[in-house]
Design a protein around this motif. Structure first.
Motif, PDB file in Angstrom:
ATOM      1  N   ASP A 184      -7.484 -10.970  16.609  1.00 45.38           N
ATOM      2  CA  ASP A 184      -6.074 -11.212  16.966  1.00 45.38           C
ATOM      3  C   ASP A 184      -5.763 -10.680  18.363  1.00 45.38           C
ATOM      4  O   ASP A 184      -5.016 -11.308  19.126  1.00 45.38           O
ATOM      5  CB  ASP A 184      -5.129 -10.539  15.957  1.00 45.38           C
ATOM      6  N   THR A 202     -17.789  -9.750   0.323  1.00 44.76           N
ATOM      7  CA  THR A 202     -17.696  -9.609   1.792  1.00 44.76           C
ATOM      8  C   THR A 202     -17.934 -10.956   2.473  1.00 44.76           C
ATOM      9  O   THR A 202     -17.216 -11.331   3.410  1.00 44.76           O
ATOM     10  CB  THR A 202     -18.723  -8.575   2.291  1.00 44.76           C
ATOM     11  N   ASP A 219     -11.605   4.520  12.804  1.00 51.00           N
ATOM     12  CA  ASP A 219     -10.251   3.977  12.996  1.00 51.00           C
ATOM     13  C   ASP A 219      -9.790   4.118  14.444  1.00 51.00           C
ATOM     14  O   ASP A 219      -9.203   3.200  15.015  1.00 51.00           O
ATOM     15  CB  ASP A 219      -9.250   4.660  12.052  1.00 51.00           C
ATOM     16  N   GLN A 275     -14.856 -13.070   2.137  1.00 47.60           N
ATOM     17  CA  GLN A 275     -13.788 -12.615   3.041  1.00 47.60           C
ATOM     18  C   GLN A 275     -14.066 -13.076   4.476  1.00 47.60           C
ATOM     19  O   GLN A 275     -13.158 -13.527   5.179  1.00 47.60           O
ATOM     20  CB  GLN A 275     -13.689 -11.089   3.003  1.00 47.60           C
ATOM     21  N   SER A 313     -11.931 -16.046   7.033  1.00 54.57           N
ATOM     22  CA  SER A 313     -11.310 -15.636   8.300  1.00 54.57           C
ATOM     23  C   SER A 313     -11.678 -16.674   9.366  1.00 54.57           C
ATOM     24  O   SER A 313     -12.257 -17.708   9.056  1.00 54.57           O
ATOM     25  CB  SER A 313     -11.840 -14.262   8.715  1.00 54.57           C
ATOM     26  N   LYS A 357     -10.470  -8.680  11.953  1.00 51.77           N
ATOM     27  CA  LYS A 357      -9.334  -9.580  12.209  1.00 51.77           C
ATOM     28  C   LYS A 357      -8.410  -9.007  13.282  1.00 51.77           C
ATOM     29  O   LYS A 357      -7.914  -9.738  14.136  1.00 51.77           O
ATOM     30  CB  LYS A 357      -8.530  -9.799  10.913  1.00 51.77           C
ATOM     31  N   LEU A 358      -8.169  -7.694  13.224  1.00 48.98           N
ATOM     32  CA  LEU A 358      -7.304  -7.052  14.214  1.00 48.98           C
ATOM     33  C   LEU A 358      -7.852  -7.279  15.631  1.00 48.98           C
ATOM     34  O   LEU A 358      -7.102  -7.558  16.568  1.00 48.98           O
ATOM     35  CB  LEU A 358      -7.208  -5.555  13.900  1.00 48.98           C
ATOM     36  N   ALA A 360     -14.420  -3.081   8.030  1.00 53.70           N
ATOM     37  CA  ALA A 360     -13.658  -3.853   7.044  1.00 53.70           C
ATOM     38  C   ALA A 360     -13.194  -5.144   7.704  1.00 53.70           C
ATOM     39  O   ALA A 360     -13.013  -5.203   8.925  1.00 53.70           O
ATOM     40  CB  ALA A 360     -12.457  -3.041   6.580  1.00 53.70           C
ATOM     41  N   ILE A 361     -12.969  -6.179   6.887  1.00 57.56           N
ATOM     42  CA  ILE A 361     -12.526  -7.472   7.416  1.00 57.56           C
ATOM     43  C   ILE A 361     -11.218  -7.316   8.197  1.00 57.56           C
ATOM     44  O   ILE A 361     -11.000  -7.974   9.216  1.00 57.56           O
ATOM     45  CB  ILE A 361     -12.400  -8.527   6.280  1.00 57.56           C
ATOM     46  N   GLU A 362     -10.342  -6.373   7.769  1.00 57.54           N
ATOM     47  CA  GLU A 362      -9.059  -6.148   8.476  1.00 57.54           C
ATOM     48  C   GLU A 362      -9.312  -5.678   9.907  1.00 57.54           C
ATOM     49  O   GLU A 362      -8.588  -6.050  10.830  1.00 57.54           O
ATOM     50  CB  GLU A 362      -8.198  -5.090   7.757  1.00 57.54           C
ATOM     51  N   ASP A 363     -10.337  -4.844  10.093  1.00 64.62           N
ATOM     52  CA  ASP A 363     -10.664  -4.350  11.438  1.00 64.62           C
ATOM     53  C   ASP A 363     -11.120  -5.500  12.336  1.00 64.62           C
ATOM     54  O   ASP A 363     -10.712  -5.609  13.493  1.00 64.62           O
ATOM     55  CB  ASP A 363     -11.781  -3.297  11.372  1.00 64.62           C
TER      56      ASP A 363
END
Length: 377
Positions: free
Chosen positions: A75, A102, A30, A105, A109, A71-72, A66-69
């Motif tokens: 972005d 996965t 993280d 996802q 994106s 994407k962050l 993770a897909i959120e990581d």
């Protein structure tokens, strides 16, 4: 046009042949993602006059995030840089990370290209290399990925000790059966301080043989060209319109920023590299300091680099560019050094472009080093 490379320095386990920078501990994951996002923002001034056309997640194993990581981080690039309307966004992935959920996802994106580290479709090879996936997972992930992604590349390794030509041909045929439009393939190399190096020294595994690697390379070129692939760089084969834009930009000398520990950057004149240590990298970025060392390339360095990358690609070395950018002395030297290779049918000149012949391709790195200049300055 330029690119952004993001190094994800984590892997589930260490492959026996790998000497890239990574950690198998995810404890700092993280913190690392936040540090990567911060470095992306800290370096935006370097590209204030540039347009980004590629974003590439390499590693390590980016698919471990993770897909959120992911994407962050994408972005963060969009927030801080001028990005083309439809950039090539690639994620390197391992088969064991690519289950159906996965893949879905990733496909939902802005990621539009997968580079999948297959290496081999045979169990014994995968065990010898200490890959985290098995042969079944290799095939299953390609079946799934091709349902959602059109632009897929896969990696294969040749020259593995004990691999027959027949077995290598089966690997290529299996890869082709999935209709993949891009294949990257590398000879197994033994890097110092790797487990593979240690096993060879102890006699547990025989060393790879150059003759075997060359035979495998020739089979690869023949099979892929028959299947409609263009051999556009020594280790890369793509169908029309499926060359890797990210990799092509390196070989064509375009600018790129490397984000993350051990990542390299290039702005046309200077080369930079980040510290290869996760803790030091995170600490430095938290303090608002870039953990980067740089060197300014001399004219001779730039000439040598152009010779090396040019010979590896279908674009070759433009003799006009050598004259205009480096001068007559460099051109004379290049012609003089290239003469014996032209005579031996390893190089040829066509429309003032120096290229390798089919026979010369496998030897291109060795030939390039013979065309290098030590230093004229």
């Amino acid at each position: 046009m330029s690119g952004i490379y993001i190094h994800i320095p984590f892997c589930k386990q260490a492959c026996h042949y790998c000497d890239f920078h990574f950690s198998t501990s995810m404890k700092k994951k993280d913190e690392m993602v936040l540090a990567l996002a911060k470095e992306i923002a800290m370096r935006k001034e370097e590209f204030k006059n540039e347009v980004v056309e590629t974003i590439y997640f390499g590693g390590g194993t980016p698919s471990i995030l993770a897909i959120e990581d992911l994407k962050l981080l994408i972005d963060a690039v969009y927030t801080n840089y001028n990005v083309v309307e439809n950039p090539e966004i690639t994620v390197e992935a391992n088969p064991d990370d690519l289950d159906n959920e996965t893949i879905r996802q990733l496909a939902n994106s802005s990621i539009n290209r997968l580079s999948i580290g297959i290496q081999s479709f045979f169990e014994d090879d995968l065990k010898m290399m200490n890959r985290a996936h098995n042969a079944e997972e290799a095939k299953k992930c390609l079946e799934e990925a091709t349902k959602y992604f059109d632009n897929i590349s896969l990696d294969l390794i040749y020259g593995i000790p004990g691999m027959s030509n027949e077995k290598w041909m089966q690997n290529i045929e299996t890869a082709l059966s999935f209709g993949i439009p891009h294949i990257s393939s590398y000879a197994l190399t033994v890097e110092p301080k790797t487990a593979l190096h240690s096993f060879i020294q102890k006699g547990i595994i025989p060393p790879p043989e150059d003759e075997v690697a060359q035979e495998h390379f020739e089979i690869l070129v023949e099979k892929l060209e028959e299947a409609g692939f263009i051999h556009y760089e020594l280790s890369n084969f793509g169908k029309e319109n499926y060359f890797s834009k990210n990799n092509s930009s390196y070989w064509l000398g375009k600018k790129y920023i490397g984000i993350g520990p051990s990542a390299h950057s290039y702005d046309g004149k200077k080369r930079g590299w980040n510290v290869s240590n996760n803790s030091l990298y995170i600490k430095s970025i938290k303090e608002g300091k870039l953990p980067i060392e740089t060197e300014t390339l001399s004219k001779t360095d730039r000439y040598n680099e152009y010779v090396m990358t040019g010979l590896r690609t279908i674009w070759g070395i433009s003799l006009d560019r050598i004259l205009n950018e480096f001068g007559q002395t460099y051109l004379d030297y290049l012609n003089q050094q290239a003469a014996k290779y032209i005579e031996d049918h390893l190089l040829f000149v066509d429309e003032n472009i120096l290229r390798t012949t089919r026979k010369g391709k496998f030897l291109s790195d060795g030939i390039a080093s013979d065309l290098f200049l030590l230093n004229l300055e």
